[in-house]
Design a protein around this motif. Structure first.
Motif, mmCIF file in Angstrom:
data_model
loop_
_atom_site.group_PDB
_atom_site.id
_atom_site.type_symbol
_atom_site.label_atom_id
_atom_site.label_comp_id
_atom_site.label_asym_id
_atom_site.label_seq_id
_atom_site.Cartn_x
_atom_site.Cartn_y
_atom_site.Cartn_z
ATOM 1 N N HIS A 40 -9.101 -9.307 6.528
ATOM 2 C CA HIS A 40 -9.136 -9.498 7.981
ATOM 3 C C HIS A 40 -7.766 -9.897 8.516
ATOM 4 O O HIS A 40 -7.430 -9.592 9.656
ATOM 5 N N LEU A 41 -6.979 -10.590 7.695
ATOM 6 C CA LEU A 41 -5.650 -11.023 8.142
ATOM 7 C C LEU A 41 -4.673 -9.853 8.208
ATOM 8 O O LEU A 41 -3.685 -9.896 8.931
ATOM 9 N N GLY A 85 0.418 -8.160 -0.297
ATOM 10 C CA GLY A 85 1.807 -8.221 -0.752
ATOM 11 C C GLY A 85 2.740 -7.616 0.284
ATOM 12 O O GLY A 85 3.818 -8.142 0.564
ATOM 13 N N PHE A 86 2.301 -6.516 0.869
ATOM 14 C CA PHE A 86 3.106 -5.825 1.889
ATOM 15 C C PHE A 86 3.233 -6.700 3.132
ATOM 16 O O PHE A 86 4.311 -6.876 3.684
ATOM 17 N N ARG A 87 2.086 -7.260 3.569
ATOM 18 C CA ARG A 87 2.106 -8.081 4.774
ATOM 19 C C ARG A 87 2.954 -9.342 4.560
ATOM 20 O O ARG A 87 3.784 -9.696 5.396
ATOM 21 N N ALA A 88 2.757 -9.993 3.419
ATOM 22 C CA ALA A 88 3.521 -11.213 3.149
ATOM 23 C C ALA A 88 5.021 -10.911 3.147
ATOM 24 O O ALA A 88 5.824 -11.694 3.660
ATOM 25 N N ALA A 89 5.401 -9.753 2.608
ATOM 26 C CA ALA A 89 6.814 -9.384 2.572
ATOM 27 C C ALA A 89 7.358 -9.174 3.972
ATOM 28 O O ALA A 89 8.473 -9.579 4.298
ATOM 29 N N LYS A 90 6.550 -8.549 4.838
ATOM 30 C CA LYS A 90 7.005 -8.298 6.215
ATOM 31 C C LYS A 90 7.201 -9.603 6.966
ATOM 32 O O LYS A 90 8.160 -9.763 7.720
ATOM 33 N N ILE A 91 6.271 -10.537 6.755
ATOM 34 C CA ILE A 91 6.400 -11.829 7.427
ATOM 35 C C ILE A 91 7.608 -12.580 6.885
ATOM 36 O O ILE A 91 8.359 -13.211 7.623
ATOM 37 N N CYS A 92 7.809 -12.460 5.586
ATOM 38 C CA CYS A 92 8.955 -13.089 4.943
ATOM 39 C C CYS A 92 10.255 -12.519 5.519
ATOM 40 O O CYS A 92 11.222 -13.242 5.759
ATOM 41 N N GLU A 93 10.254 -11.234 5.780
ATOM 42 C CA GLU A 93 11.428 -10.576 6.358
ATOM 43 C C GLU A 93 11.729 -11.137 7.749
ATOM 44 O O GLU A 93 12.872 -11.447 8.071
ATOM 45 N N ASP A 151 -2.822 -19.187 6.430
ATOM 46 C CA ASP A 151 -2.979 -18.909 7.858
ATOM 47 C C ASP A 151 -2.555 -17.464 8.115
ATOM 48 O O ASP A 151 -2.254 -16.723 7.190
ATOM 49 N N SER A 152 -2.505 -17.063 9.382
ATOM 50 C CA SER A 152 -2.244 -15.648 9.666
ATOM 51 C C SER A 152 -0.823 -15.242 9.266
ATOM 52 O O SER A 152 -0.513 -14.062 9.189
ATOM 53 N N SER A 153 0.060 -16.221 8.993
ATOM 54 C CA SER A 153 1.405 -15.855 8.544
ATOM 55 C C SER A 153 1.517 -15.937 7.018
ATOM 56 O O SER A 153 2.620 -15.974 6.478
ATOM 57 N N PHE A 154 0.389 -15.964 6.359
ATOM 58 C CA PHE A 154 0.317 -15.988 4.890
ATOM 59 C C PHE A 154 1.023 -17.203 4.284
ATOM 60 O O PHE A 154 1.440 -17.172 3.137
ATOM 61 N N ARG A 155 1.132 -18.263 5.079
ATOM 62 C CA ARG A 155 1.603 -19.525 4.514
ATOM 63 C C ARG A 155 0.376 -20.319 4.102
ATOM 64 O O ARG A 155 -0.648 -20.289 4.796
ATOM 65 N N VAL A 169 2.021 -16.562 0.390
ATOM 66 C CA VAL A 169 1.105 -16.336 -0.731
ATOM 67 C C VAL A 169 0.444 -14.974 -0.575
ATOM 68 O O VAL A 169 0.051 -14.596 0.542
ATOM 69 N N SER A 170 0.322 -14.229 -1.682
ATOM 70 C CA SER A 170 -0.340 -12.924 -1.597
ATOM 71 C C SER A 170 -1.087 -12.605 -2.882
ATOM 72 O O SER A 170 -0.877 -13.257 -3.907
ATOM 73 N N GLY A 171 -1.941 -11.604 -2.792
ATOM 74 C CA GLY A 171 -2.634 -11.116 -3.989
ATOM 75 C C GLY A 171 -3.912 -11.864 -4.306
ATOM 76 O O GLY A 171 -4.489 -12.554 -3.464
ATOM 77 N N SER A 172 -4.344 -11.742 -5.547
ATOM 78 C CA SER A 172 -5.687 -12.206 -5.899
ATOM 79 C C SER A 172 -5.808 -13.722 -5.985
ATOM 80 O O SER A 172 -6.879 -14.247 -6.216
ATOM 81 N N ILE A 173 -4.699 -14.440 -5.783
ATOM 82 C CA ILE A 173 -4.793 -15.901 -5.757
ATOM 83 C C ILE A 173 -5.355 -16.373 -4.410
ATOM 84 O O ILE A 173 -5.744 -17.526 -4.253
ATOM 85 N N LEU A 174 -5.411 -15.471 -3.433
ATOM 86 C CA LEU A 174 -5.935 -15.841 -2.110
ATOM 87 C C LEU A 174 -7.431 -16.143 -2.192
ATOM 88 O O LEU A 174 -8.169 -15.490 -2.936
ATOM 89 N N SER A 175 -7.871 -17.111 -1.429
ATOM 90 C CA SER A 175 -9.284 -17.472 -1.476
ATOM 91 C C SER A 175 -10.148 -16.398 -0.809
ATOM 92 O O SER A 175 -9.658 -15.620 0.012
#
Lengths: 391, 398
Positions: free
Chosen positions: B71-72, B386-394, B347-351, B362-368
């Protein structure tokens, strides 16, 4: 982590070069953690296939559960060797240091004789593989040259190992002078073999003897503010990992904490602003074959980070294949087939890249891959030295 | 040369970590991956499962639990991520077939149909529904691959066995790299005089260039060929991992493999570096931003004690579903054990929520609440997050 942490996922099996080509070897999972619970004290080992492991350590690097797979296998190999008579070739290779010493003393004669057909026949009888040309010895070893070079605030003691000393002192001298030119005081003390050939051939006592001698020498310099640098990645892994580990040397921890790969050390000099590196153009396309033991050191690929700064140099980094020689492993007749197949696999991957030369930190990898590809093979420091020569 | 602080340090070298890392190196950032070992992806079929419930995997998203990480990312985000993955693989020896909007089935080693989304090109021809004649060619003694499982469940399938002289997937796949082995093998098949239809192999057709090998065999025997994924050690999984890793290295990334994180250096809300456990001296890897993609329990990102679950690198707060007695259903084979929802809430910024770190994603199967086993969304989830977290990181870095 002990063998009990193995979850049998088979990732190590996917990474084992020997298992790829030798059906008699049951793979690191079975040879290591699986068989470990049957290796009881006081019961004679029956797992003679355990000696087929070449100790490349790829299983251990790949293990997602941090199980020391190759260490388990190494201990099983030592146990097997203690309980059984070792073949003559193993004794010979355990003593590489002495044989190389003799070889370099009588270098012109020895190099000539070792290429004769009749000598090859004798070697073959002794269980030595002769398909690969034997490395030739040099009379002017590193130990017979300058033992002290350069001035500066940074001081290193250079652990060159047997190969650079007896067979390729030119590379050793290049490293010595490169460091000196960057303002580092380099000392080359008298030193023994790192102990790995003895360890790999089942002679723990001899390996410990060498290690203790070296540790005593190196520790004296460490106390005086020197860092230890090595160029041979297998010697390096032995110093850093086995001295405090399986060899259990009193000064092992101290050696391990203060020992650096030469390119790792160079990078740190540059990154701390101690010195600058302004390499000149070297127009070449190379395959950088990562030695298994550099992978096992887990320090990344420092030489690659220096090479990428040389203008004109195109570097293909190859890390998926073991060259198959593994020091004395491939020089034994019984391992000859395995070694050849692995050498050919690694070589065909290199040939696909259409490169002009191979670069690798390990003398054995260079020998093997150069033989099977027909390409010249260099130590990374040779290219760095070349690029630092003023035009 | 400047002192090297990585722009991004990715912790965990699996599907999620590599997706993040490859996106970021592609944008010109200096990236390092630290990994304890090879990822679970090596044991996988190499297929990208996104969600198995519907014909279009994206249609199943509204039906997922409220907290599911998909959903995120959203439908568009997932599609973009999968297309990114396909683009990355396009130039490698293992291109992928399929589209993010359509599920398909492939034949499994026990003759059943597995629903998945993107498949390696070597499995593109896999047939599970039509009545086309299929001839399975397997290898004498091959472990965990019994063609009679496949033939017993379906009409119009037969099999033959080839004696390759070795019986492991790795051993046979290595032989296929050898031209003279292939020549002998192909002439053996030609002598079988197979009826018209397709030919299926366990997935052992080489490690480095499977598509090239498959095409060579297919051309010479004049039949369409596809691979059937095997149990671990899985060659398609290994190919996927090796390809991702070498693409990452080629793009200028550094890797520290076989390394466990010993400690974390932070200042205020910023992580500055992690140190790696090494014999002797710990080595230090400094970075401006960090992405945690260490996976779930199997990969060691999460660790369960008797009564709770811990995150193993930063000791982040972990969502744990109730007490231990709530974690498991009575029947092991029933889908949806509560413990599957354990993981890091973001949260929505993958923090990660309730932590002080501002430069950690945080990304991948460690997510709740990912519930990968129940939803069949492993690789898809890894790629999408992984893709979304990278974009936010960018965004964070610029």
């Amino acid at each position: 982590m002990s063998f009990e942490h193995c979850v049998r996922c088979t990732v190590c099996v996917e990474n084992c070069p020997v298992f790829k080509v030798e059906p008699l070897f049951p793979g690191p999972k079975q040879a290591g953690p699986d068989a470990q619970r049957f290796r009881l004290d006081g019961e004679k080992s029956v797992d003679q296939w355990v000696r087929l492991c070449s100790q490349c350590k790829r299983c251990e690097v790949s293990c997602p559960n941090d199980v020391e797979v190759s260490e388990i296998i190494l201990n099983a190999q030592l146990k097997y060797s203690r309980e059984h008579l070792s073949p003559f070739s193993s004794h010979l290779f355990a003593n590489t240091y002495y044989i190389s010493g003799l070889g370099s003393l009588a270098a012109p004669v020895f190099n000539r004789v070792s290429s004769w057909g009749i000598s090859k026949g004798v070697m073959s009888l002794l269980g030595i593989a002769t398909s690969l040309p034997f490395p030739s010895f040099r009379f002017l070893t590193l130990q017979r040259g300058w033992k002290r070079r350069g001035r500066g605030a940074r001081k290193v003691v250079f652990f060159h190992g047997c190969f650079l000393n007896f067979n390729r002192p030119d590379i050793g001298r290049g490293i010595r002078d490169l460091l000196a030119s960057l303002g580092v005081q380099v000392i080359i003390p008298k030193q023994s073999c790192c102990g790995l050939p003895a360890l790999g051939n089942g002679d723990l006592d001899m390996a410990r003897k060498y290690a203790q001698q070296n540790a005593a020498t190196l520790a004296r310099y460490i106390d005086k503010g020197h860092d230890v640098v090595y160029a041979c990645t297998s010697c390096g892994l032995t110093l850093v990992r086995d001295y405090p580990g399986v060899l259990d040397i009193t000064l092992g921890e101290k050696i391990s904490e203060n020992t650096y790969n030469v390119h790792e050390y160079l990078l740190s000099l540059i990154e701390n602003g101690y010195t600058e590196l302004a390499p000149a153009q070297v127009n070449m396309t190379i395959a950088y074959h990562i030695p298994c033991h550099l992978r096992a050191l887990g320090i990344g690929y420092p030489a690659a980070r220096i090479l990428e700064r040389i203008p004109g140099l195109t570097c293909h980094l190859m890390e998926d294949n073991c060259c198959g020689l593994s020091g004395s492993y491939g020089f034994k007749k019984k391992n000859q087939g395995i070694s050849r197949k692995l050498g050919q696999l690694a070589s065909s991957a290199i040939r696909e890249r259409e490169v002009e030369a191979i670069v690798s930190d390990c003398g054995a990898c260079r020998m093997q891959l150069s033989h099977y590809t027909g390409l010249p093979a260099f130590d990374p420091s040779e290219l760095i030295v070349e690029s630092m020569k003023k035009p | 040369m400047t002192p090297l602080t990585y722009d991004v340090v990715v912790i965990g070298g699996g599907m999620a970590g590599f997706t993040s890392a490859l996106y970021l190196t592609g944008q010109g950032y200096k990236v390092a991956i630290i990994s304890k070992g090879d990822p679970v992806c090596c044991l996988s079929t190499g297929c990208i499962d996104v969600l198995s419930s519907d014909k279009n995997p994206l249609d199943g998203i509204p039906g997922l639990s409220r907290d599911h990480p998909y959903h995120l990312v959203g439908k568009k985000g997932i599609t973009d991520a999968l297309n990114f993955f396909k683009r990355i693989m396009q130039d490698t020896p293992i291109p992928y077939s399929g589209t993010p909007r359509k599920n398909r089935t492939i034949l499994t080693p026990i003759g059943t149909a597995k629903t998945t989304c993107l498949v390696p090109m070597t499995m593109a021809g896999s047939e599970t529904e039509s009545d086309t004649y299929i001839h399975v060619i397997s290898f004498k003694g091959l472990k965990d691959f019994f063609p009679s499982y496949i033939t017993s469940g379906r009409r119009n399938i037969r099999f033959s066995l080839y004696d390759a002289g070795t019986s492991s997937t790795i051993g046979i796949a290595t032989l296929f790299e050898d031209k003279s082995f292939r020549r002998e093998f192909i002439s053996w098949i030609q002598n079988l005089e197979l009826p018209h239809g397709k030919v299926a192999f366990p997935a052992v057709l080489g490690i480095r260039n499977p598509l090239k090998i498959l095409t060579e065999i297919s051309d010479q025997i004049g039949r369409e060929i596809f691979e059937i994924p095997t149990l671990p050690p899985s060659i398609p999984g290994l190919r996927l991992f090796r390809t991702l890793k070498s693409s990452f290295i080629k793009s200028g990334g550094d890797n520290y493999w076989g390394k466990v994180i010993a400690s974390v250096e932070s200042q205020g809300d910023q992580i500055e570096a992690v140190t790696l456990k090494s014999p002797g001296r710990p080595s230090r890897v400094p970075g401006k931003a960090f992405i945690l993609s260490t996976g779930s329990f199997v990969s060691g990102g999460l660790y369960a004690t008797r009564n709770t679950v811990k995150e193993t690198v930063f000791d982040l707060p972990v969502f744990v579903p109730g007490t231990r007695k709530d974690w498991f259903k009575e029947d092991f084979f029933q889908a949806g054990h509560a413990i599957e929802t354990a993981g890091i809430k973001v949260d929505s910024s993958f923090r990660p929520v309730n932590t002080r770190f501002g430069n950690l994603f945080v990304s991948g199967s460690i997510l709740s609440h990912a519930e990968i086993m129940k939803n069949h969304c492993g690789h898809g989830l890894a790629i999408a997050t992984g893709f979304r977290a990278a974009k936010i990181c960018e965004e964070f870095l610029s």
